[in-house]
Structure formats: C-alpha cells, structure tokens
Design a protein around this motif. Structure first.
Motif, short mmCIF file in Angstrom:
data_model
loop_
_atom_site.label_atom_id
_atom_site.label_comp_id
_atom_site.label_asym_id
_atom_site.label_seq_id
_atom_site.Cartn_x
_atom_site.Cartn_y
_atom_site.Cartn_z
N UNK A 191 0.85 -1.20 0.00
CA UNK A 191 0.00 0.00 0.00
C UNK A 191 0.88 1.25 0.00
N UNK A 192 1.88 1.26 0.87
CA UNK A 192 2.79 2.40 0.92
C UNK A 192 3.50 2.60 -0.41
N UNK A 193 3.89 1.50 -1.04
CA UNK A 193 4.62 1.60 -2.30
C UNK A 193 3.78 2.27 -3.38
N UNK A 194 2.53 1.85 -3.53
CA UNK A 194 1.76 2.48 -4.61
C UNK A 194 1.37 3.91 -4.26
N UNK A 195 1.26 4.24 -2.97
CA UNK A 195 1.00 5.62 -2.60
C UNK A 195 2.24 6.50 -2.81
N UNK A 196 3.40 5.98 -2.43
CA UNK A 196 4.64 6.75 -2.61
C UNK A 196 4.99 6.95 -4.08
N UNK A 197 4.58 6.02 -4.91
CA UNK A 197 4.87 6.13 -6.34
C UNK A 197 4.29 7.40 -6.92
N UNK A 198 3.07 7.72 -6.57
CA UNK A 198 2.44 8.93 -7.11
C UNK A 198 2.74 10.15 -6.25
N UNK A 199 2.83 9.96 -4.94
CA UNK A 199 3.11 11.09 -4.06
C UNK A 199 4.46 11.71 -4.35
N UNK A 200 5.42 10.89 -4.73
CA UNK A 200 6.77 11.40 -4.99
C UNK A 200 6.79 12.35 -6.19
N UNK A 201 6.05 12.03 -7.26
CA UNK A 201 6.06 12.94 -8.42
C UNK A 201 5.25 14.20 -8.14
N UNK A 202 4.23 14.07 -7.33
CA UNK A 202 3.46 15.26 -6.95
C UNK A 202 4.32 16.17 -6.07
N UNK A 203 5.08 15.57 -5.16
CA UNK A 203 5.95 16.35 -4.30
C UNK A 203 7.07 17.01 -5.12
N UNK A 204 7.65 16.24 -6.07
CA UNK A 204 8.73 16.78 -6.90
C UNK A 204 8.25 17.92 -7.79
N UNK A 205 6.96 17.94 -8.09
CA UNK A 205 6.39 18.99 -8.94
C UNK A 205 5.75 20.08 -8.10
N UNK A 206 6.33 20.34 -6.94
CA UNK A 206 5.78 21.33 -6.03
C UNK A 206 5.51 22.64 -6.77
N UNK A 207 4.31 23.14 -6.63
CA UNK A 207 3.92 24.39 -7.29
C UNK A 207 3.25 24.16 -8.63
N UNK A 208 3.50 23.03 -9.26
CA UNK A 208 2.87 22.73 -10.55
C UNK A 208 1.69 21.77 -10.40
N UNK A 209 1.62 21.11 -9.24
CA UNK A 209 0.51 20.20 -8.98
C UNK A 209 -0.58 20.95 -8.25
N UNK A 210 -1.79 20.91 -8.79
CA UNK A 210 -2.93 21.59 -8.20
C UNK A 210 -3.80 20.57 -7.48
N UNK A 211 -3.77 20.60 -6.16
CA UNK A 211 -4.53 19.64 -5.37
C UNK A 211 -6.03 19.81 -5.54
N UNK A 212 -6.46 20.96 -6.03
CA UNK A 212 -7.89 21.16 -6.31
C UNK A 212 -8.32 20.36 -7.53
N UNK A 213 -7.35 20.01 -8.40
CA UNK A 213 -7.62 19.20 -9.60
C UNK A 213 -6.61 18.06 -9.65
N UNK A 214 -6.72 17.09 -8.72
CA UNK A 214 -5.69 16.05 -8.63
C UNK A 214 -5.64 15.10 -9.83
N UNK A 215 -6.69 15.04 -10.62
CA UNK A 215 -6.71 14.15 -11.79
C UNK A 215 -6.59 14.90 -13.10
N UNK A 216 -6.11 16.13 -13.04
CA UNK A 216 -5.95 16.96 -14.22
C UNK A 216 -5.02 16.29 -15.23
N UNK A 217 -5.52 15.95 -16.41
CA UNK A 217 -4.69 15.28 -17.41
C UNK A 217 -3.46 16.09 -17.82
N UNK A 218 -3.55 17.40 -17.74
CA UNK A 218 -2.42 18.25 -18.13
C UNK A 218 -1.19 17.98 -17.25
N UNK A 219 -1.42 17.72 -15.98
CA UNK A 219 -0.30 17.45 -15.07
C UNK A 219 0.45 16.19 -15.49
N UNK A 220 -0.29 15.21 -16.00
CA UNK A 220 0.29 13.91 -16.33
C UNK A 220 0.77 13.83 -17.78
#
Length: 132
Positions: free
Chosen positions: A12-41
C-alpha cells in the motif's frame, strides 16, 4: 503481525509513494484542487508514475487476499513470509522499471509478481507436498 502482513502494508505504501513522490517533486505545478488533471500527467515521467501507481492499486487486492488466505488456511508461514518479501522486492523493481521506461523488463517483473501471488495463494493446497 507476521512479516507477510507487514508486506501487505508495504505494498500500500509503495503504490502511494509512487504517485506522491512525483506530486511532491512537482511542487507548485501540482494543483490539489484538480488532482486528476490530465495536463499534469502529460509529462512522460509523471504519466509513467501514474501508470505504476494504478498498476499497484490493481495488483494489491490479489496479493492481500493471497497472503491472508494462505495464513488463514495454515500454509507454511515461513514460506508465505519469504514469498511476500520477494513480491515487495519485485514490485519495487517494477516501479523503477516503469519510471525508467523499460517496458520489456517491466512486463517480466509483472509476470514474476503474478506468479509469486499464485504461489502464495496455492500454498495451503500444496503444503502436504512441501518438505518440512
């Protein structure tokens, strides 16, 4: 708790860390109000991280059920633990090959992980044939 049960938690931790790490690395570019925004991915590494994350979600239920069934049906605990550890190691390698864009190796690792799950699942059925 058994080692195998900790491995279930680890997946469980592994699959959560997999996505959390890229969101953290993209600090400022990830909008938590739109977590599934295709543009981010659209970034290739983020897209691969999302794929690895989604595959982790898909792989988790069979692994968890296999471990719990094997334990409830009194499979050999040491072997359940060893296979569960091996599964977590394979899944970690799987995530890295997914992020590193190595599709052939990724498919091999996925197949190996699936085979490990099948082995765990059927341990109670074959325990009488295993050496003591």
């Amino acid at each position: 708790m058994t080692i195998a049960e900790w491995c279930v938690f680890g997946t469980v931790l592994l699959y959560l860390l997999t996505i959390a790490s890229v969101k953290w690395a993209a600090y400022g570019r990830f909008d938590n109000a739109k977590p599934r925004d295709p543009a981010f991915y659209q970034d290739p590494i983020r897209a691969r991280a999302l794929g690895a994350h989604q595959n982790g979600i898909e792989a988790f239920p069979f692994f968890a059920v296999a471990v719990l069934l094997a334990e409830f049906r009194l499979g050999p605990q040491r072997l359940i633990d060893e296979l569960a550890i091996l599964f977590v190691i394979v899944r970690i390698a799987y995530v890295f090959t997914y992020l590193g864009n190595r599709p052939t190796l990724r498919s091999i690792l996925w197949s190996l992980g699936f085979a490990i799950n099948i082995a765990i699942f059927f341990l109670p059925a074959i325990k009488g044939y295993l050496p003591v």
